[in-house]
Design an enzyme around this catalytic site. Structure first.
Site, short mmCIF file in Angstrom:
data_model
loop_
_atom_site.label_atom_id
_atom_site.label_comp_id
_atom_site.label_asym_id
_atom_site.label_seq_id
_atom_site.Cartn_x
_atom_site.Cartn_y
_atom_site.Cartn_z
N TYR A 33 0.88 -1.21 0.10
CA TYR A 33 -0.17 -0.09 -0.13
C TYR A 33 0.92 1.32 -0.07
CZ TYR A 33 0.73 1.00 4.84
OH TYR A 33 1.31 1.35 6.13
N LYS A 150 6.58 -1.84 1.91
CA LYS A 150 5.32 -1.31 2.58
C LYS A 150 4.10 -2.45 2.47
CE LYS A 150 3.01 2.84 2.93
NZ LYS A 150 3.11 3.20 4.72
N GLU A 182 11.62 2.48 14.77
CA GLU A 182 10.64 3.63 14.38
C GLU A 182 9.57 3.59 14.77
OE1 GLU A 182 9.86 2.83 10.11
OE2 GLU A 182 9.87 0.68 10.37
N LEU A 206 11.03 1.24 7.48
CA LEU A 206 10.31 1.59 6.04
C LEU A 206 11.15 2.88 5.60
CD1 LEU A 206 7.96 0.96 4.11
CD2 LEU A 206 6.95 3.12 4.94
N1 PMP Z 1 7.59 3.69 8.99
C1 PMP Z 1 6.53 3.15 8.93
C2 PMP Z 1 6.52 1.83 9.82
C3 PMP Z 1 5.14 3.63 8.34
O1 PMP Z 1 4.40 2.84 8.27
C4 PMP Z 1 5.43 4.81 7.51
C5 PMP Z 1 4.33 5.31 6.89
N2 PMP Z 1 3.44 4.55 6.11
C6 PMP Z 1 6.48 5.54 7.88
C7 PMP Z 1 7.83 4.81 8.62
C8 PMP Z 1 6.64 6.98 7.13
O2 PMP Z 1 6.73 6.75 5.70
P1 PMP Z 1 6.28 7.97 4.75
O3 PMP Z 1 6.76 9.07 5.43
O4 PMP Z 1 6.58 7.66 3.30
O5 PMP Z 1 4.84 7.98 5.17
#
Ligand code: PMP
Length: 286
Positions: A33, A150, A182, A206
């Site tokens: 996603y 993701k 994270e 991620l």
């Molecule tokens: N880490 C994780 C585990 C996440 O789910 C997300 C958001 N989907 C992020 C970091 C941040 O990613 P982004 O800045 O691309 O939204």
């Protein structure tokens, strides 16, 4: 009012959009996603999200290569049909419906993927009150080891976020082998002696799209950055802490496990970074 959503080529009222019980997204969390933020009806970081989506699909060997113009058109159509001003567009692509439940999946293009998109409204981030920031707690990181993909395998982050809310916190920072990986749905940062410290990219986290741009903008303003793991003790002794994501942009973290970070209020660097991120990304929104 019912939203208009997208499913496999059709725009439908949300109550009419249906996915098979044999879809591998439903049975196996075999799906990826993306969430793209929308401000003033325009998308933030569309290209970055599309590129990461392509990578996730490749890593899972899902035989679908999204076409940029087509994806852009679908996203825009949904924003228009739902009169979305501020919020986000969610897209999910599953390996599809093989017609039965089976651990084995065929390679290549034997079944079409299931593609679903919908919009979600959120307030204008430029008007959000940030006087409180987030209080986070910590939990062991019990996710699988390919967090760089993701996928919709979000059970553990969902448990961790719900645990935090039940205990009066806003989110959870996850810890593995003594260092913070994270947040449940965001990347984690601390600021120490004016230096931004955030975990380096690997399969442990991620690769945040917001993270990449924020670091680029910070670097262009001569801020020092260290990409490395940091411990909970380091975080507790930091001057500031924050998280980034397409949903929260840059969100101050004011305490961890009940202990104040710095003054216990959103930090000045963090607030400046938030403003800079939103301003810069709105300029190039499409
Ligand atoms: N880490 C994780 C585990 C996440 O789910 C997300 C958001 N989907 C992020 C970091 C941040 O990613 P982004 O800045 O691309 O939204």
């Amino acid at each position: 009012m019912s939203r208009t959503v997208y499913i496999n080529g059709s725009y439908l009222p949300e109550e009419d959009a249906k996915v098979s019980i044999f879809d591998r997204g439903f049975l196996m969390a075999d799906a990826i996603y993306e969430v793209t933020a929308v401000i003033d009806g325009k998308m933030i970081e569309f290209d970055g999200h599309l590129e990461r989506m392509r990578r996730s699909l490749r890593e899972l060997d899902i035989a679908y290569d999204p076409n940029k113009e087509e994806m852009l058109a679908i996203h825009r159509e949904l924003i228009a049909r739902n009169h979305l001003v501020h919020g986000g567009v969610y897209i999910q692509i599953t390996r599809g419906n093989p017609g039965d439940r089976d651990f084995l999946y065929a390679e290549g293009e034997s079944i079409p993927p299931t593609i679903v998109l919908f919009t979600q409204e959120r307030p204008d981030p430029r008007h959000s009150k940030l006087d409180k920031g987030w209080a986070v707690m910590t939990m062991e990181d019990l996710r699988w080891k390919r967090r760089d993909i993701k996928t919709v395998q979000l059970l553990y982050p969902s448990i961790a976020k719900t645990t935090a809310k039940r205990l009066g916190f806003d989110d959870t920072w996850m810890i593995e082998d003594g260092t913070i990986t994270e947040g449940t749905s965001n990347n984690a940062y601390i600021i120490k002696d004016g230096v931004i410290i955030t975990r380096h990219l690997s399969n442990d986290i991620l690769h945040g799209i917001t993270r990449a741009s924020l670091l680029k903008y910070a670097q262009s303003r001569q801020m020092k950055i260290e990409e490395r793991p940091f411990t909970l003790d380091e975080a507790l002794a930091a001057e500031e802490a924050f998280v980034t994501s397409a949903s929260t942009y840059v969100m101050p973290v004011v305490s961890i496990d009940g202990q104040d970070i710095g003054t216990g209020k959103p930090g000045e660097h963090t607030l400046a970074l938030r403003q800079m991120y939103i301003e810069e990304s709105v300029k190039v929104a499409i």
